[in-house]
Write a protein that holds these residues in place. Structure first.
Motif, PDB file in Angstrom:
ATOM      1  N   LYS A  30       0.836  -1.208   0.000  1.00  0.00           N
ATOM      2  CA  LYS A  30       0.000   0.000   0.000  1.00  0.00           C
ATOM      3  C   LYS A  30       0.872   1.259   0.000  1.00  0.00           C
ATOM      4  CE  LYS A  30      -3.929   0.304   0.563  1.00  0.00           C
ATOM      5  NZ  LYS A  30      -5.062   0.479  -0.387  1.00  0.00           N
ATOM      6  N   ALA A  31       1.973   1.215   0.720  1.00  0.00           N
ATOM      7  CA  ALA A  31       2.878   2.368   0.779  1.00  0.00           C
ATOM      8  C   ALA A  31       3.432   2.682  -0.603  1.00  0.00           C
ATOM      9  CB  ALA A  31       4.010   2.107   1.764  1.00  0.00           C
ATOM     10  N   ILE A  32       3.840   1.640  -1.327  1.00  0.00           N
ATOM     11  CA  ILE A  32       4.369   1.828  -2.680  1.00  0.00           C
ATOM     12  C   ILE A  32       3.299   2.419  -3.590  1.00  0.00           C
ATOM     13  CG2 ILE A  32       5.160   0.622  -4.758  1.00  0.00           C
ATOM     14  CD1 ILE A  32       7.360   0.862  -2.772  1.00  0.00           C
ATOM     15  N   GLY A  33       2.086   1.896  -3.478  1.00  0.00           N
ATOM     16  CA  GLY A  33       0.989   2.383  -4.321  1.00  0.00           C
ATOM     17  C   GLY A  33       0.707   3.859  -4.087  1.00  0.00           C
ATOM     18  N   CYS A  34       0.666   4.254  -2.823  1.00  0.00           N
ATOM     19  CA  CYS A  34       0.406   5.671  -2.504  1.00  0.00           C
ATOM     20  C   CYS A  34       1.549   6.566  -2.974  1.00  0.00           C
ATOM     21  CB  CYS A  34       0.188   5.833  -0.999  1.00  0.00           C
ATOM     22  SG  CYS A  34      -1.337   5.114  -0.381  1.00  0.00           S
ATOM     23  N   MET A  35       2.791   6.079  -2.842  1.00  0.00           N
ATOM     24  CA  MET A  35       3.925   6.889  -3.284  1.00  0.00           C
ATOM     25  C   MET A  35       3.918   7.050  -4.795  1.00  0.00           C
ATOM     26  SD  MET A  35       6.401   8.839  -2.783  1.00  0.00           S
ATOM     27  CE  MET A  35       6.589   8.746  -1.022  1.00  0.00           C
ATOM     28  N   LYS A  36       3.496   6.023  -5.512  1.00  0.00           N
ATOM     29  CA  LYS A  36       3.400   6.140  -6.967  1.00  0.00           C
ATOM     30  C   LYS A  36       2.385   7.219  -7.351  1.00  0.00           C
ATOM     31  CE  LYS A  36       4.736   1.402  -8.182  1.00  0.00           C
ATOM     32  NZ  LYS A  36       4.261   0.097  -8.713  1.00  0.00           N
ATOM     33  N   SER A  41      13.905   5.636   1.887  1.00  0.00           N
ATOM     34  CA  SER A  41      14.802   4.547   2.269  1.00  0.00           C
ATOM     35  C   SER A  41      14.023   3.263   2.502  1.00  0.00           C
ATOM     36  CB  SER A  41      15.579   4.916   3.540  1.00  0.00           C
ATOM     37  OG  SER A  41      16.458   5.990   3.296  1.00  0.00           O
ATOM     38  N   SER A  42      12.889   3.405   3.182  1.00  0.00           N
ATOM     39  CA  SER A  42      12.055   2.230   3.467  1.00  0.00           C
ATOM     40  C   SER A  42      11.510   1.615   2.188  1.00  0.00           C
ATOM     41  CB  SER A  42      10.900   2.646   4.390  1.00  0.00           C
ATOM     42  OG  SER A  42      10.015   1.567   4.605  1.00  0.00           O
ATOM     43  N   LEU A  43      11.027   2.445   1.277  1.00  0.00           N
ATOM     44  CA  LEU A  43      10.427   1.942   0.033  1.00  0.00           C
ATOM     45  C   LEU A  43      11.480   1.323  -0.877  1.00  0.00           C
ATOM     46  CD1 LEU A  43       7.914   4.824  -0.810  1.00  0.00           C
ATOM     47  CD2 LEU A  43       7.480   2.687   0.410  1.00  0.00           C
TER      48      LEU A  43
END
Length: 504
Positions: free
Chosen positions: A405-411, A431-433
């Motif tokens: 979900k974090a990756i999706g929101c960052m995209k 860094s986390s992603l």
């Protein structure tokens, strides 16, 4: 002559339209029949010589009056147009330069002082010193000496500022609190808070009456050191001097100091005095609401928000950000939702910084899905969010380990960046992603993510390490990545060698 765009990275045509329209509308008058508004507002080419436009205005028999120029420059200096502040300062400087060259009216030492200060802002300290050195003896008075002192203080040059200040006193060029205030600000900015009261004492000893700002600087220095006793003494001194007008900021500083010290009852007394000083000052209400929030007093926060709306008539986005932030701090999310709905019904321009306060609140209280649903709902109404709206939700998902979900929101955030070039994601989130993608993501996904990041921040070693890890993990050749890394002048370090050692 008016090359106000040379230092800007913004679109020059857009900037000159904003700058000229701003000046024309607010400072040269609003009646198109009697002022320069039509002439200046029609400028679109950033290379236009605005000095020639003003020359033509005078040649047509129209006047540029001294009070008008002074008002233009004063207002330009007082208005900080965010990223355009430097260009506006340069424009103000050029207005004075044009006025002086044309000799339309006598150029006083006060005008010289203003221009000196602006030269320091626009062209730097050396240019300001050269301007000062070239002034006549008559023009070198307390105003111009004080302007040069302001330049030294702005640059944080302690020794040079003190030396110049001492010279001003030696030659009798100190006639107002301003130089002392500048030195107190210098000490405060450099962390030498204990020296601030000494300057105030010296001002009194030299026969200069401190003004409100003098006391405010000193009050703040006591507050930064949590010196409640000295603050109390100073407030009593101010209250005993009828010629000094005490505004709400004095009691705000006192209340804030009491709150930090855990002196709740004393803080409440100071807050009641603060409220009596507000009249229709919206900023004062913001401070008062925030301070009651620090005390955890929900009832007073809501009461004052009601008073604010009744007294101040119009509420700015800043006001809504304050009340929403305070309610979130108190954990009153339902109340915050009600306030946000009121803002959405009344706002003319949808500023995502306002709903972001509630989005942050949801994330802080673990309601990340609710935050995402709220953002999606806003988007469905046709609003285009700022990247940070998605990024803050991405950070919350990342902190809870929900990396997909974090990756999706960052995209989503990265896809919006073309409209918000000033946004930069938090390094901790990136860094986390990148670390997760390098271990779990497909190589193509990592490449696409890094490619999007390059549109936001300069390429760095961490991005290349993610590409190297992902490629090595699936057995791909990495020589091209290393060559690209070298061409971007990023040297291999210990971590790079460690990653390469995993290669079979």
């Amino acid at each position: 002559m008016f090359s106000i765009l040379q230092r800007s990275n913004s679109n020059p045509n857009s900037l000159i339209r904003k700058g000229v329209s701003f000046i024309s509308t607010y400072y040269l008058g609003k009646n198109p029949k009697n002022d320069l508004f039509p002439r200046l507002s029609s400028i679109r080419d950033p290379n236009t010589n605005v000095g020639q436009v003003l020359d033509q205005w005078v040649e047509e028999g129209k006047r540029v009056k001294e009070p008008e120029v002074q008002r233009i420059v004063r207002e330009l200096r007082s208005r900080k147009l965010f990223s355009h502040a430097l260009q506006i300062a340069e424009l103000a400087c050029k207005v004075l330069e044009w006025t002086k060259i044309k000799g339309l009216f006598p150029f006083s030492s006060g005008d010289c002082a203003v221009q000196l200060n602006l030269i320091g802002v626009v062209h730097g300290l050396n240019a300001a010193e050269t301007y000062f050195d070239n002034l006549s003896d008559e023009e070198k008075d307390d105003k111009t000496y004080g302007a040069l002192l302001s330049c030294y203080v702005r640059e944080g040059l302690i020794d040079k500022s003190i030396s110049h200040w001492e010279k001003m006193k030696d030659i009798g060029c100190v006639s107002s609190p301003l130089p002392y205030n500048n030195i107190m600000c210098l000490y405060a900015q450099s962390g030498q808070l204990e020296k601030v009261p000494d300057v105030l004492s010296e001002m009194k000893k030299d026969g200069i009456h401190p003004n409100n700002f003098s006391y405010k600087i000193c009050m703040n220095s006591y507050g930064e050191r949590s010196d409640t006793n000295s603050m109390e003494k100073m407030v009593k001194e101010l209250e005993s001097r009828p010629h000094i007008s005490i505004d709400w900021t004095i009691y705000s500083s006192l209340a804030n100091c009491y709150i930090k010290a855990g002196l709740k009852e004393k803080a409440l007394i100071a807050l009641r005095k603060l409220e009596k000083k507000l009249d229709k000052d919206a900023l004062g209400y913001n401070h008062l609401i925030s301070l009651y929030g620090h005390l955890g007093n929900k009832d007073e926060v809501l009461r004052l928000w009601g008073v604010h709306k009744a007294v101040c008539k119009k509420q700015l986005n800043r006001d809504y950000i304050t009340i929403l932030g305070t309610l979130v701090k108190l954990g009153e999310l339902d109340e915050a939702e009600t306030v946000l709905k009121g803002w959405e019904l009344s706002c003319h321009t949808y500023d995502f910084r306002v709903p972001n306060v509630l989005l942050i609140g949801y994330c802080q209280y673990g309601l990340i899905e609710k935050a995402e649903a709220m953002l999606q709902k806003i988007i469905k109404t046709g609003k285009i969010p700022i990247p940070n709206s998605w990024a803050l939700i991405a950070l919350a998902y990342s902190d809870t380990g929900n990396m997909e979900k974090a990756i999706g929101c960052m995209k989503e955030a990265l896809a919006l960046n073309t409209q918000n070039s000033g946004w930069k994601p938090k390094p901790r989130l990136l860094s986390s992603l990148l670390n997760w993608l390098s271990e779990k993501g497909e190589v193509e996904e990592v490449e696409a993510f890094v490619s999007s990041l390059k549109m936001v921040i300069p390429v760095n070693r961490e991005m290349y390490h993610a590409l190297l890890k992902a490629s090595i993990r699936v057995g791909m050749e990495v020589s091209e990545i290393l060559e690209s890394m070298k061409s971007d002048q990023i040297d291999e370090d210990e971590d790079t060698l460690k990653i390469l050692s995993y290669k079979n």
